[in-house]
Scaffold this motif. Structure first.
Motif, PDB file in Angstrom:
ATOM      1  N   GLN A 150      -1.070   2.236 -12.739  1.00 25.32           N
ATOM      2  CA  GLN A 150      -1.834   1.599 -11.666  1.00 25.32           C
ATOM      3  C   GLN A 150      -1.413   2.134 -10.294  1.00 25.32           C
ATOM      4  O   GLN A 150      -2.248   2.400  -9.445  1.00 25.32           O
ATOM      5  N   TYR A 206       2.314  -0.506 -14.959  1.00 24.74           N
ATOM      6  CA  TYR A 206       2.439  -0.557 -13.500  1.00 24.74           C
ATOM      7  C   TYR A 206       2.451   0.836 -12.889  1.00 24.74           C
ATOM      8  O   TYR A 206       1.845   1.060 -11.832  1.00 24.74           O
ATOM      9  N   PHE A 241       1.688  -3.051  -6.162  1.00 24.19           N
ATOM     10  CA  PHE A 241       2.421  -2.524  -7.317  1.00 24.19           C
ATOM     11  C   PHE A 241       3.834  -2.092  -6.947  1.00 24.19           C
ATOM     12  O   PHE A 241       4.759  -2.226  -7.760  1.00 24.19           O
TER      13      PHE A 241
END
Length: 119
Positions: free
Chosen positions: A35, A32, A76
């Motif tokens: 990203q 995560y 995110f």
């Protein structure tokens, strides 16, 4: 305005990076965080590219990429809020900043489309 937004998007990317640096190194968090770092930095990089657009259509197309990347950043951040019990205040702040950047970009796209229809 352009220079101020360039600076603001660069700060957004750096702030997201600093947030990610506070999370533990693990396969799950890294996925995560990587990203978030990628899409938050893409907001500024693609805004800079939009500022160098060769036409109004090119400008709009590049701003659409900025819109997508800002929305992805917010996604995110929302995930990180759900999976972690730390840094909630900073995550909320960054989510709010992402939402403001997204609003600015969407308004710019609408303005350009309206302007192009009139000409």
């Amino acid at each position: 305005m352009k220079e101020a937004l360039k600076k603001r998007t660069r700060k957004y990317a750096a702030d997201c990076w600093n947030l990610c640096a506070k999370f533990p190194v693990s396969r799950e968090y890294n996925a995560y965080c990587n990203q978030l770092i990628r899409c938050s930095s893409s907001v500024g990089a693609n805004y800079r590219a939009a500022c160098r657009a060769k036409s109004d259509a090119d400008f709009i197309n590049k701003l659409k990429i900025v819109e997508e990347e800002a929305d992805e950043s917010m996604y995110f951040l929302e995930l990180m809020m759900e999976i972690s019990d730390k840094e909630h205040a900073e995550i909320k702040r960054l989510h709010g900043e992402g939402n403001e950047l997204l609003s600015i970009v969407v308004a710019s796209i609408k303005t350009m489309r309206t302007r192009n229809r009139k000409s």
